[in-house]
Design an enzyme around this catalytic site. Structure first.
Site, PDB file in Angstrom:
ATOM      1  N   CYS A  91       0.811  -1.225   0.000  1.00 13.24           N
ATOM      2  CA  CYS A  91       0.000   0.000   0.000  1.00 13.24           C
ATOM      3  C   CYS A  91       0.841   1.270   0.000  1.00 13.24           C
ATOM      4  CB  CYS A  91      -0.923   0.026   1.217  1.00 13.24           C
ATOM      5  SG  CYS A  91      -1.758  -1.527   1.553  1.00 13.24           S
ATOM      6  N   HIS A 343      -8.750   3.076  -2.943  1.00 11.13           N
ATOM      7  CA  HIS A 343      -7.350   2.859  -2.569  1.00 11.13           C
ATOM      8  C   HIS A 343      -6.678   2.003  -3.645  1.00 11.13           C
ATOM      9  CE1 HIS A 343      -3.772   1.682  -0.522  1.00 11.13           C
ATOM     10  NE2 HIS A 343      -4.265   0.757   0.280  1.00 11.13           N
ATOM     11  N   CYS A 373      -1.142   2.836   6.387  1.00 11.92           N
ATOM     12  CA  CYS A 373      -0.803   1.485   6.825  1.00 11.92           C
ATOM     13  C   CYS A 373      -0.439   0.649   5.605  1.00 11.92           C
ATOM     14  CB  CYS A 373      -1.955   0.852   7.593  1.00 11.92           C
ATOM     15  SG  CYS A 373      -3.457   0.578   6.625  1.00 11.92           S
TER      16      CYS A 373
END
Length: 387
Positions: A91, A343, A373
């Site tokens: 991520c 995302h 995160c």
């Protein structure tokens, strides 16, 4: 030590991954459009002077495989002498790309870089081809591979209620919609070609993923996804699946001055950190603590915060851990977040940083924090300073 600055940053509109506006647009094309766009917007930069392109992408297979950074640069017409490398910290990939570019300039390994990232989650699903080593179960909780289950555990650990999650999810859509209507995203969105529901070629200028009709009451009717019997995390309080890219033009302050370019921000500090994979969503807390220490500031000194909203159940514990829970309305995700915008894994770090920089300018803020995160227990953070 050299000051490293960002002179420009842009992103694509966020397209819905399921039958969205970018269903006929490849990840390389999203990336190449932004690379070309940065150079067109900054004619003072000679493309021949670019040292390298750091480009985040998580699922490096199918159209995103075989070094999408280089492939996209070739499609964009970037000179062949300019290198390109694809970066993967899950991520946090495109924020890691920014960190890599920053460090390269600090080390004297070049003066001008592009950093950014992409993820087309409609074409390359998040779980495509994943095959975890079975031996990991000896040291890591089996559910650590399920991001939703880690969010469930984190919410229980910090006493986050279903009602709080639903309100946070609704807030994300509400603020993102307000930002769209009021034109606050216009400066960061780089218009792209896409296809509407009828298959017609259209110019896409706004995010497709935001649902302005979303309310906490409506979200309360959704069933838990990851733990149907006892859970609280729903699709409505999880980051949306979307397709998108974001890009930044990074250089030394001296080079910007030489070219007559006005820096928008400088990189004040950077950090990454690990945490227990079973509560992977808490990673922004130790990463931010490191970044703040390196910048010589406290969380109270930060004027604006962009926290990637992987889940409401994850974001709220992080805000508690950073002592931002009670300052949410004045500082945090003022234009909504990933619950509303999505995302796209390899894109999000540069996307939230781009949104943050624009917010800092809008609010005349001095210091900003972007943090997120990372799957399997990591966090990444960057402190930016207006110059």
């Amino acid at each position: 030590m050299k000051d490293i600055v960002i002179v420009d940053c842009i992103r694509t509109p966020m397209g819905r991954s399921k039958n969205g506006v970018f269903r006929h647009t490849r990840a390389e094309d999203l990336s190449a459009a932004l690379m070309k766009g940065l150079l067109e917007r900054n004619p003072e930069v000679d493309p021949e002077e670019l040292e390298d392109i750091y480009w985040g992408c998580v699922q490096q297979t199918l159209e995103q495989g075989f070094n999408i950074a280089r492939n996209s640069a070739l499609i964009a017409g970037i000179p062949h002498k300019v290198a390109g490398v694809t970066v993967n910290r899950l991520c946090g990939s495109s924020m890691q790309a920014l960190h890599d570019a920053t460090r390269a300039i600090m080390n004297g390994d070049g003066d001008i870089f592009m950093a950014g990232g992409v993820e087309h989650m409609g074409h390359v699903p998040m779980t495509h081809g994943i095959d975890f080593h079975p031996g990991m179960n000896k040291s890591v909780a089996k559910a650590s591979g399920s991001m939703g289950m880690t969010a469930e555990l984190l919410s229980r650990k910090f006493g986050i209620t279903r009602e709080q999650q639903d309100e946070f999810g609704a807030r994300s859509h509400r603020k993102a919609h307000e930002a769209t209507v009021e034109g606050r995203f216009a400066k960061e969105i780089y218009a792209m070609n896409g296809h509407n529901a009828d298959g017609e070629l259209v110019r896409v200028t706004e995010d497709e993923v935001i649902r302005p009709e979303t309310t906490a009451e409506g979200l309360s009717q959704l069933r838990p996804v990851f733990d149907p019997a006892n859970g609280t995390v729903t699709a409505g309080t999880s980051s949306a699946l979307s397709d998108g890219a974001a890009a930044m033009l990074v250089m030394s302050a001296d080079k910007a001055k030489e070219l007559g370019l006005t820096p928008r921000v400088k990189i004040r500090s950077m950090a990454v950190a690990g945490c227990d994979p079973s509560i992977m969503g808490y990673g922004p807390v130790p990463a931010t603590e490191k970044a703040l220490k390196r910048a010589g500031v406290s969380i109270d000194d930060i004027d604006v915060v962009e926290l990637n909203e992987a889940f409401a159940a994850q974001s709220l514990p992080v805000l508690k851990g950073l002592k931002l829970f009670d300052k949410m309305e004045e500082k945090v995700n003022l234009n909504g977040g990933a619950i509303a915008l999505g995302h796209p894994l390899g894109c999000s770090g540069a996307r939230i940083s781009t949104t943050l920089i624009n917010l800092m300018e809008e609010k005349d803020a001095k210091l900003g924090l972007a943090t997120m995160c990372i799957g399997l227990g990591q966090g990444i953070a960057t402190v930016f300073e207006r110059v």
